[in-house]
Design a protein around this motif. Structure first.
Motif, PDB file in Angstrom:
ATOM      1  N   SER A  79       0.848  -1.201   0.000  1.00  0.00           N
ATOM      2  CA  SER A  79       0.000   0.000   0.000  1.00  0.00           C
ATOM      3  C   SER A  79       0.879   1.244   0.000  1.00  0.00           C
ATOM      4  CB  SER A  79      -0.903   0.042   1.240  1.00  0.00           C
ATOM      5  OG  SER A  79      -1.681  -1.117   1.365  1.00  0.00           O
ATOM      6  N   TRP A  80       0.364   2.300  -0.615  1.00  0.00           N
ATOM      7  CA  TRP A  80       0.972   3.624  -0.495  1.00  0.00           C
ATOM      8  C   TRP A  80      -0.067   4.554   0.095  1.00  0.00           C
ATOM      9  CZ3 TRP A  80       1.761   7.504  -5.103  1.00  0.00           C
ATOM     10  CH2 TRP A  80       2.330   8.694  -4.610  1.00  0.00           C
ATOM     11  N   VAL A  81       0.252   5.162   1.237  1.00  0.00           N
ATOM     12  CA  VAL A  81      -0.618   6.160   1.843  1.00  0.00           C
ATOM     13  C   VAL A  81      -0.059   7.535   1.489  1.00  0.00           C
ATOM     14  CG1 VAL A  81      -1.668   7.034   3.959  1.00  0.00           C
ATOM     15  CG2 VAL A  81      -1.110   4.594   3.767  1.00  0.00           C
ATOM     16  N   THR A  82      -0.876   8.339   0.809  1.00  0.00           N
ATOM     17  CA  THR A  82      -0.449   9.673   0.430  1.00  0.00           C
ATOM     18  C   THR A  82      -1.550  10.674   0.751  1.00  0.00           C
ATOM     19  OG1 THR A  82       0.642  10.956  -1.319  1.00  0.00           O
ATOM     20  CG2 THR A  82      -1.223   9.577  -1.982  1.00  0.00           C
ATOM     21  N   ASP A  83      -1.350  11.929   0.378  1.00  0.00           N
ATOM     22  CA  ASP A  83      -2.278  12.993   0.747  1.00  0.00           C
ATOM     23  C   ASP A  83      -3.153  13.384  -0.436  1.00  0.00           C
ATOM     24  OD1 ASP A  83      -1.013  15.818  -0.397  1.00  0.00           O
ATOM     25  OD2 ASP A  83       0.458  14.225  -0.104  1.00  0.00           O
ATOM     26  N   PRO A  84      -4.223  14.163  -0.189  1.00  0.00           N
ATOM     27  CA  PRO A  84      -5.131  14.533  -1.276  1.00  0.00           C
ATOM     28  C   PRO A  84      -4.526  15.462  -2.321  1.00  0.00           C
ATOM     29  CG  PRO A  84      -6.188  14.792   0.878  1.00  0.00           C
ATOM     30  CD  PRO A  84      -4.735  14.562   1.136  1.00  0.00           C
ATOM     31  N   GLY A  85      -3.318  15.941  -2.091  1.00  0.00           N
ATOM     32  CA  GLY A  85      -2.677  16.806  -3.074  1.00  0.00           C
ATOM     33  C   GLY A  85      -2.202  16.082  -4.310  1.00  0.00           C
ATOM     34  N   ILE A  86      -2.272  14.765  -4.333  1.00  0.00           N
ATOM     35  CA  ILE A  86      -1.788  14.024  -5.502  1.00  0.00           C
ATOM     36  C   ILE A  86      -2.689  14.310  -6.704  1.00  0.00           C
ATOM     37  CG2 ILE A  86      -3.086  11.923  -4.864  1.00  0.00           C
ATOM     38  CD1 ILE A  86      -0.717  10.316  -6.059  1.00  0.00           C
ATOM     39  N   PRO A  87      -2.104  14.713  -7.844  1.00  0.00           N
ATOM     40  CA  PRO A  87      -2.925  14.978  -9.033  1.00  0.00           C
ATOM     41  C   PRO A  87      -3.632  13.717  -9.515  1.00  0.00           C
ATOM     42  CG  PRO A  87      -0.728  15.920  -9.261  1.00  0.00           C
ATOM     43  CD  PRO A  87      -0.693  15.032  -8.063  1.00  0.00           C
ATOM     44  N   ALA A  88      -4.784  13.892 -10.149  1.00  0.00           N
ATOM     45  CA  ALA A  88      -5.572  12.744 -10.602  1.00  0.00           C
ATOM     46  C   ALA A  88      -4.769  11.850 -11.544  1.00  0.00           C
ATOM     47  CB  ALA A  88      -6.847  13.230 -11.284  1.00  0.00           C
ATOM     48  N   ALA A  89      -3.988  12.457 -12.436  1.00  0.00           N
ATOM     49  CA  ALA A  89      -3.205  11.661 -13.386  1.00  0.00           C
ATOM     50  C   ALA A  89      -2.145  10.837 -12.668  1.00  0.00           C
ATOM     51  CB  ALA A  89      -2.550  12.582 -14.418  1.00  0.00           C
ATOM     52  N   ALA A  90      -1.531  11.423 -11.652  1.00  0.00           N
ATOM     53  CA  ALA A  90      -0.521  10.692 -10.882  1.00  0.00           C
ATOM     54  C   ALA A  90      -1.156   9.550 -10.111  1.00  0.00           C
ATOM     55  CB  ALA A  90       0.200  11.646  -9.931  1.00  0.00           C
ATOM     56  N   ALA A  91      -2.326   9.802  -9.515  1.00  0.00           N
ATOM     57  CA  ALA A  91      -3.018   8.747  -8.781  1.00  0.00           C
ATOM     58  C   ALA A  91      -3.391   7.598  -9.714  1.00  0.00           C
ATOM     59  CB  ALA A  91      -4.263   9.307  -8.108  1.00  0.00           C
ATOM     60  N   ALA A  92      -3.853   7.927 -10.911  1.00  0.00           N
ATOM     61  CA  ALA A  92      -4.221   6.893 -11.878  1.00  0.00           C
ATOM     62  C   ALA A  92      -3.005   6.061 -12.280  1.00  0.00           C
ATOM     63  CB  ALA A  92      -4.859   7.534 -13.109  1.00  0.00           C
ATOM     64  N   GLU A  93      -1.886   6.732 -12.513  1.00  0.00           N
ATOM     65  CA  GLU A  93      -0.666   6.008 -12.881  1.00  0.00           C
ATOM     66  C   GLU A  93      -0.187   5.133 -11.730  1.00  0.00           C
ATOM     67  OE1 GLU A  93       3.768   6.829 -14.804  1.00  0.00           O
ATOM     68  OE2 GLU A  93       2.654   8.489 -13.908  1.00  0.00           O
ATOM     69  N   ALA A  94      -0.245   5.664 -10.510  1.00  0.00           N
ATOM     70  CA  ALA A  94       0.196   4.897  -9.339  1.00  0.00           C
ATOM     71  C   ALA A  94      -0.651   3.646  -9.158  1.00  0.00           C
ATOM     72  CB  ALA A  94       0.138   5.770  -8.085  1.00  0.00           C
ATOM     73  N   ARG A  95      -1.954   3.770  -9.406  1.00  0.00           N
ATOM     74  CA  ARG A  95      -2.841   2.613  -9.211  1.00  0.00           C
ATOM     75  C   ARG A  95      -2.543   1.489 -10.195  1.00  0.00           C
ATOM     76  NH1 ARG A  95      -6.953   6.730  -7.798  1.00  0.00           N
ATOM     77  NH2 ARG A  95      -7.508   6.354  -5.592  1.00  0.00           N
ATOM     78  N   THR A  96      -1.972   1.832 -11.355  1.00  0.00           N
ATOM     79  CA  THR A  96      -1.607   0.772 -12.299  1.00  0.00           C
ATOM     80  C   THR A  96      -0.360   0.025 -11.853  1.00  0.00           C
ATOM     81  OG1 THR A  96      -0.180   2.161 -13.697  1.00  0.00           O
ATOM     82  CG2 THR A  96      -2.546   2.163 -14.196  1.00  0.00           C
ATOM     83  N   GLN A  97       0.408   0.609 -10.921  1.00  0.00           N
ATOM     84  CA  GLN A  97       1.680   0.026 -10.497  1.00  0.00           C
ATOM     85  C   GLN A  97       1.619  -0.600  -9.102  1.00  0.00           C
ATOM     86  OE1 GLN A  97       4.487   0.047 -12.463  1.00  0.00           O
ATOM     87  NE2 GLN A  97       3.272   1.018 -14.081  1.00  0.00           N
ATOM     88  N   LEU A  98       0.682  -0.143  -8.278  1.00  0.00           N
ATOM     89  CA  LEU A  98       0.625  -0.548  -6.876  1.00  0.00           C
ATOM     90  C   LEU A  98      -0.569  -1.457  -6.600  1.00  0.00           C
ATOM     91  CD1 LEU A  98       1.285   3.018  -5.482  1.00  0.00           C
ATOM     92  CD2 LEU A  98       2.834   1.104  -5.122  1.00  0.00           C
ATOM     93  N   ARG A  99      -0.458  -2.241  -5.539  1.00  0.00           N
ATOM     94  CA  ARG A  99      -1.583  -3.075  -5.132  1.00  0.00           C
ATOM     95  C   ARG A  99      -2.712  -2.231  -4.535  1.00  0.00           C
ATOM     96  NH1 ARG A  99       2.139  -7.678  -2.065  1.00  0.00           N
ATOM     97  NH2 ARG A  99       3.522  -8.036  -3.838  1.00  0.00           N
TER      98      ARG A  99
END
Length: 266
Positions: A240-260
Motif C-alpha cells: 500500500s501507499w498512503v499519500t495525501d489529497p494533493g496528488i494529481p488525478a493523473a498521478a493517482a491513476a498512474e500509481a494505481r496501475t503500479q501498486l496493489r
C-alpha cells in the motif's frame, strides 16, 4: 498557474523552466495537470528544453542541470516540507495498526509524524532504524504518557536524515519479523520504484521489506515521479501507499496501475 491551455509552446516552456529553477525539478504528471495539456506535449517541451541544456531529463520529469541524484537533505530540512500532508498521512496510516502488533518504522519525517500518532495504541513492539522515531516513544515513556510500547532501535551508522544504516542495522533487522512496515521514501516512480540518495539506506530498507509481512509506504504526493541515486525496491514490492489529497488525478491513476493499493488520506 492559471488557465494555460492556449499558451504558445515558447510561453509554456518558459513557465516550465521557471518551475525547474524555483523548485529544482518538475514532474510530467504535475505539468499536464497545471498546464492542461497532454503528457506527450509536456515530454516534447522537456525534450526541447533538454536539447538547449536548460534542464536535464530524469525518469518522470526534469531537474535543473547538474542536480545531484545523491543529494540527501537533513532531517530538519525535510521536516519543513509538506507538514500538513504528513499529518494527514500519519493519521490514516495509524488506523492500519492494531494493538499488540509488531511493526517497523523506517527513517523519515513522515514516519516521525506517524510515530506520534501511535503513542496511544496498546502493546506495540516497534522496530526502527530512526533516531528521531525512537525519541518520540522515549519522550512519552519519560513523561508517563501514552501506552506501554517496546522499542527496538537497530543500531548502525547515522545518515544525514538521522536513520541508522549499514551492516549492523541490516543484521539486526534480518533477525526479526514484524507484521507491518511503514516505509518512508525519497522518491517513487513507475520506472525506478522506490529510491533514496543513500546507498546504505537503500540496503537497510530492503532488509526491512524482507522482514515484513506487509509493506506500507508513507509519502506525500510530491514524492511521485522523483528518482534518487539508489533503487530500494520495485513498486510491486509495496502492498500500500498512503499519500495525501494533493496528488494529481493523473498521478493517482498512474500509481494505481503500479501498486496493489493506493490510500489517499482524507
Amino acid at each position: 498557474m492559471s488557465d494555460t491551455s492556449n499558451l504558445l509552446a515558447e510561453q509554456r516552456r518558459a513557465l516550465i523552466l521557471d518551475e525547474v529553477r524555483r523548485r529544482g525539478g518538475v514532474r510530467v504528471n504535475e505539468l499536464t495537470q497545471r498546464l492542461n495539456v497532454s503528457d506527450m506535449t509536456i515530454r516534447r517541451d522537456l525534450d526541447a528544453l533538454a536539447r538547449t541544456g536548460a534542464v536535464e531529463k530524469v525518469h518522470g520529469g526534469a531537474v535543473a542541470p547538474g542536480a545531484p541524484l545523491a543529494h540527501e537533505p537533513g532531517f530538519e530540512a525535510k521536516s519543513s516540507l509538506e507538514p500538513s500532508a504528513k499529518h494527514q498521512i500519519a493519521r490514516t496510516a495509524a488506523a492500519l495498526v492494531t494493538p499488540g502488533s509488531a511493526i517497523a518504522l523506517s527513517g523519515g519525517t513522515t514516519t516521525y509524524a506517524l510515530a506520534q500518532q501511535l503513542l496511544e495504541i496498546d502493546r506495540l513492539t516497534v522496530v526502527t532504524n530512526s533516531v528521531p522515531v525512537s525519541e518520540v516513544f522515549e519522550r512519552a515513556r519519560r513523561q508517563g504518557t501514552g501506552a506501554a510500547t517496546t522499542v527496538i532501535l537497530t543500531g548502525g551508522v547515522r545518515t544525514p536524515s538521522d536513520a541508522l544504516v549499514g551492516p549492523v542495522a541490516d543484521r539486526a533487522i534480518r533477525s526479526l519479523r514484524f507484521d507491518l512496515l511503514f516505509l518512508g521514501a525519497h522518491g517513487l516512480s513507475a520506472e525506478a520504484g522506490l529510491s533514496t540518495p543513500n546507498l546504505a539506506e537503500a540496503e537497510t530498507n530492503r532488509a526491512l521489506i524482507e522482514s515484513a509481512r506487509r509493506t506500507v509506504v508513507v509519502a506525500d504526493h510530491t514524492k511521485w515521479g522523483v528518482v534518487a541515486l539508489s533503487t530500494i525496491a520495485p513498486l510491486a514490492a509495496v502492498d500500500s501507499w498512503v499519500t495525501d489529497p494533493g496528488i494529481p488525478a493523473a498521478a493517482a491513476a498512474e500509481a494505481r496501475t503500479q501498486l496493489r493499493e493506493l490510500l489517499i488520506a482524507d
